[in-house]
Design a protein around this motif. Structure first.
Motif, PDB file in Angstrom:
ATOM      1  N   ASN A  87       5.975   8.286  56.282  1.00 26.45           N
ATOM      2  CA  ASN A  87       7.165   8.689  55.533  1.00 26.45           C
ATOM      3  C   ASN A  87       7.358   7.826  54.292  1.00 26.45           C
ATOM      4  O   ASN A  87       7.912   8.270  53.296  1.00 26.45           O
ATOM      5  CB  ASN A  87       8.415   8.578  56.402  1.00 26.45           C
ATOM      6  CG  ASN A  87       8.467   9.624  57.502  1.00 26.45           C
ATOM      7  OD1 ASN A  87       7.514  10.369  57.706  1.00 26.45           O
ATOM      8  ND2 ASN A  87       9.570   9.672  58.227  1.00 26.45           N
ATOM      9  N   SER A 126       7.509  14.227  60.933  1.00 24.23           N
ATOM     10  CA  SER A 126       8.415  13.119  61.225  1.00 24.23           C
ATOM     11  C   SER A 126       9.433  13.502  62.296  1.00 24.23           C
ATOM     12  O   SER A 126       9.971  14.613  62.299  1.00 24.23           O
ATOM     13  CB  SER A 126       9.154  12.696  59.963  1.00 24.23           C
ATOM     14  OG  SER A 126      10.089  11.672  60.251  1.00 24.23           O
ATOM     15  N   THR A 128      12.016  11.411  62.653  1.00 27.11           N
ATOM     16  CA  THR A 128      13.221  10.723  62.188  1.00 27.11           C
ATOM     17  C   THR A 128      13.695  11.373  60.895  1.00 27.11           C
ATOM     18  O   THR A 128      12.902  11.867  60.105  1.00 27.11           O
ATOM     19  CB  THR A 128      12.961   9.226  61.946  1.00 27.11           C
ATOM     20  OG1 THR A 128      12.027   9.070  60.854  1.00 27.11           O
ATOM     21  CG2 THR A 128      12.386   8.565  63.192  1.00 27.11           C
ATOM     22  N   GLY A 129      15.016  11.373  60.699  1.00 26.39           N
ATOM     23  CA  GLY A 129      15.581  11.971  59.500  1.00 26.39           C
ATOM     24  C   GLY A 129      16.984  12.469  59.738  1.00 26.39           C
ATOM     25  O   GLY A 129      17.554  12.320  60.827  1.00 26.39           O
ATOM     26  N   SER A 136      14.001  17.240  55.665  1.00 25.73           N
ATOM     27  CA  SER A 136      13.720  16.455  56.869  1.00 25.73           C
ATOM     28  C   SER A 136      12.748  17.175  57.788  1.00 25.73           C
ATOM     29  O   SER A 136      12.746  18.414  57.871  1.00 25.73           O
ATOM     30  CB  SER A 136      15.022  16.181  57.629  1.00 25.73           C
ATOM     31  OG  SER A 136      15.831  15.261  56.944  1.00 25.73           O
ATOM     32  N   TYR A 137      11.910  16.400  58.480  1.00 29.63           N
ATOM     33  CA  TYR A 137      11.001  16.898  59.519  1.00 29.63           C
ATOM     34  C   TYR A 137       9.987  17.918  58.985  1.00 29.63           C
ATOM     35  O   TYR A 137       9.521  18.786  59.717  1.00 29.63           O
ATOM     36  CB  TYR A 137      11.784  17.529  60.680  1.00 29.63           C
ATOM     37  CG  TYR A 137      13.032  16.783  61.057  1.00 29.63           C
ATOM     38  CD1 TYR A 137      12.974  15.483  61.541  1.00 29.63           C
ATOM     39  CD2 TYR A 137      14.294  17.368  60.921  1.00 29.63           C
ATOM     40  CE1 TYR A 137      14.119  14.780  61.878  1.00 29.63           C
ATOM     41  CE2 TYR A 137      15.446  16.678  61.262  1.00 29.63           C
ATOM     42  CZ  TYR A 137      15.360  15.389  61.733  1.00 29.63           C
ATOM     43  OH  TYR A 137      16.502  14.693  62.062  1.00 29.63           O
ATOM     44  N   PHE A 301      12.619   8.360  52.835  1.00 29.18           N
ATOM     45  CA  PHE A 301      13.906   7.737  53.169  1.00 29.18           C
ATOM     46  C   PHE A 301      15.000   8.135  52.191  1.00 29.18           C
ATOM     47  O   PHE A 301      16.145   8.367  52.579  1.00 29.18           O
ATOM     48  CB  PHE A 301      13.763   6.205  53.177  1.00 29.18           C
ATOM     49  CG  PHE A 301      15.083   5.492  53.331  1.00 29.18           C
ATOM     50  CD1 PHE A 301      15.684   5.373  54.583  1.00 29.18           C
ATOM     51  CD2 PHE A 301      15.734   4.956  52.225  1.00 29.18           C
ATOM     52  CE1 PHE A 301      16.921   4.742  54.719  1.00 29.18           C
ATOM     53  CE2 PHE A 301      16.965   4.322  52.355  1.00 29.18           C
ATOM     54  CZ  PHE A 301      17.556   4.213  53.609  1.00 29.18           C
ATOM     55  N   SER A 306      15.138   9.061  56.704  1.00 28.04           N
ATOM     56  CA  SER A 306      14.223   8.822  57.814  1.00 28.04           C
ATOM     57  C   SER A 306      14.020   7.321  57.997  1.00 28.04           C
ATOM     58  O   SER A 306      14.220   6.533  57.066  1.00 28.04           O
ATOM     59  CB  SER A 306      12.879   9.503  57.570  1.00 28.04           C
ATOM     60  OG  SER A 306      12.247   8.950  56.422  1.00 28.04           O
ATOM     61  N   GLU A 307      13.608   6.939  59.188  1.00 28.89           N
ATOM     62  CA  GLU A 307      13.345   5.536  59.485  1.00 28.89           C
ATOM     63  C   GLU A 307      11.942   5.174  59.004  1.00 28.89           C
ATOM     64  O   GLU A 307      10.966   5.829  59.389  1.00 28.89           O
ATOM     65  CB  GLU A 307      13.462   5.282  60.988  1.00 28.89           C
ATOM     66  CG  GLU A 307      13.171   3.863  61.402  1.00 28.89           C
ATOM     67  CD  GLU A 307      14.019   2.835  60.683  1.00 28.89           C
ATOM     68  OE1 GLU A 307      13.442   2.038  59.906  1.00 28.89           O
ATOM     69  OE2 GLU A 307      15.251   2.848  60.891  1.00 28.89           O
ATOM     70  N   VAL A 308      11.849   4.136  58.172  1.00 28.35           N
ATOM     71  CA  VAL A 308      10.545   3.788  57.596  1.00 28.35           C
ATOM     72  C   VAL A 308      10.112   2.351  57.911  1.00 28.35           C
ATOM     73  O   VAL A 308       9.089   1.890  57.408  1.00 28.35           O
ATOM     74  CB  VAL A 308      10.525   4.033  56.070  1.00 28.35           C
ATOM     75  CG1 VAL A 308      10.715   5.512  55.768  1.00 28.35           C
ATOM     76  CG2 VAL A 308      11.580   3.186  55.359  1.00 28.35           C
ATOM     77  N   GLN A 316       5.398   2.838  61.317  1.00 26.01           N
ATOM     78  CA  GLN A 316       5.775   4.244  61.131  1.00 26.01           C
ATOM     79  C   GLN A 316       4.894   5.148  61.991  1.00 26.01           C
ATOM     80  O   GLN A 316       5.383   6.070  62.655  1.00 26.01           O
ATOM     81  CB  GLN A 316       5.659   4.623  59.656  1.00 26.01           C
ATOM     82  CG  GLN A 316       6.700   3.952  58.771  1.00 26.01           C
ATOM     83  CD  GLN A 316       6.542   4.329  57.317  1.00 26.01           C
ATOM     84  OE1 GLN A 316       6.903   5.435  56.912  1.00 26.01           O
ATOM     85  NE2 GLN A 316       5.994   3.410  56.529  1.00 26.01           N
ATOM     86  N   SER A 321       7.240   8.311  62.424  1.00 25.76           N
ATOM     87  CA  SER A 321       7.627   8.546  61.031  1.00 25.76           C
ATOM     88  C   SER A 321       6.401   8.830  60.165  1.00 25.76           C
ATOM     89  O   SER A 321       6.038   8.055  59.276  1.00 25.76           O
ATOM     90  CB  SER A 321       8.394   7.338  60.490  1.00 25.76           C
ATOM     91  OG  SER A 321       9.644   7.213  61.119  1.00 25.76           O
TER      92      SER A 321
END
Length: 337
Positions: A87, A126, A128-129, A136-137, A301, A306-308, A316, A321
């Motif tokens: 990500n 991903s 996360t988001g 996202s995703y 992000f 999202s978590e990076v 990640q 991620s």
């Protein structure tokens, strides 16, 4: 007694040498198998360059691979070219999204056109988001990109799957070639299987209904992008889904006046500065274009929260991620007048 012992030791040594020889032969076979390159699977690699998710750029892709980004995997039946990207990594100057993605070397104009095909399966997007953010995703698995004007994208083919869902969506976006200031650009999205780009969650951690006719991770499907005489023809096929076909002019705009802006766009961009523009009447006519293919990760992000993990790629990859796309077959056709 000593003579007998000597003979036993000699026999064991011979057996050991034979076993070592067999082991060495097996190691050579394994090494040879691991030495496959993406260009062995898809000979058209000489027509592309690549940008990887760690910022690596490579112009010559013959006999080239890079662990964790661009390499070959076998699923027990077929060899696949793997495109994997986090990500957060090092990306191009005009994008916040990381990519491990091919970039066509030869440019063309819509009036002449070109053709790109791909047979693939998305292995991961991903997890996360923020579900309210449309990107996202998701990952883009094929593109047409302009190299002139605003350098917008007349085609982006997406795969997107919300966490907890079994099936994801395949859709394609058309970005207007904005007339005047490009701040007003917008994407219009068309569903292939599942939802389109505008379907999002009601909150950061709530998701829309899972698409009944969606595509699962690891499920094979194909696309064909054929541009000819200014018209883009799209065909999507999958064994368990209805074949879907679409046609879109790249040289005559459908969005040239304010009243032409679709409701989907007004809703999707309601709270954004971007999205209020109109397109020039001739769309992308006369502008140089090129194809892109691979994994263009949309879950950065900045726009999706999202978590990076501070940009640590290994973390990640370990925590979901990232995006990972496998291609089994692909072709590229450059046309001439």
């Amino acid at each position: 007694m000593k003579k007998s012992l000597f003979i036993v030791v000699l026999i064991l040594s011979i057996v050991s040498c034979k076993n070592n020889s067999k082991s060495t032969s097996i190691e050579k076979i394994v090494s040879k198998k691991e030495a496959k390159y993406p260009s062995d699977i898809m000979p058209f690699m000489d027509e592309w360059k690549i940008l990887l998710g760690d910022g690596t750029r490579k112009e010559n892709l013959l006999k080239y691979k890079k662990e964790d980004f661009f390499y070959v995997e076998n699923d027990g039946v077929d060899d696949w070219v793997v495109y994997k990207t986090p990500n957060s990594g090092i990306t191009s100057k005009n994008s916040s999204n990381t990519r491990t993605e091919l970039h066509q070397k030869q440019y063309w104009i819509p009036e002449v056109g070109g053709k790109l095909t791909g047979t693939l399966k998305v292995q991961h997007v991903s997890t996360t988001g923020d579900a309210t953010k449309a990107s996202s995703y998701s990952v883009v698995i094929g593109q047409i990109h302009s190299d002139e004007g605003h350098e917008n994208e007349p085609l982006k083919i997406y795969y997107k799957k919300f966490p907890g869902h079994t099936k994801g969506s395949v859709f394609w976006n058309y970005e207007i070639n904005t007339k005047g200031n490009n701040i007003g650009r917008f994407d219009y999205s068309t569903a292939v299987w599942g939802h389109n780009f505008s379907v999002v969650g009601d909150s950061a951690n709530s998701y829309p209904k899972e698409p009944e006719n969606g595509i699962a991770l690891g499920e094979e499907f194909s696309y064909e992008v054929n541009v000819e005489n200014g018209i883009m023809y799209l065909t999507f096929t999958s064994e368990n889904h209805k074949t879907m076909q679409f046609t879109k002019s790249l040289v005559k705009s459908e969005f040239a006046t304010r009243k032409d802006i679709p409701e989907q766009v007004l809703k999707t961009y309601a709270n954004r500065e971007k999205g209020g523009g109109i397109e020039r009447e001739i769309a992308y006519a006369g502008e140089l274009q090129y194809f892109k293919q691979g994994a263009y990760n949309q879950a950065n992000f900045k726009s999706t929260k999202s978590e990076v993990y501070g940009g640590d790629i290994s973390k990640q990859y370990a925590n979901g991620s990232f995006a990972e796309v496998w291609f089994k077959k692909a072709t590229l056709l450059s046309k001439t007048k």
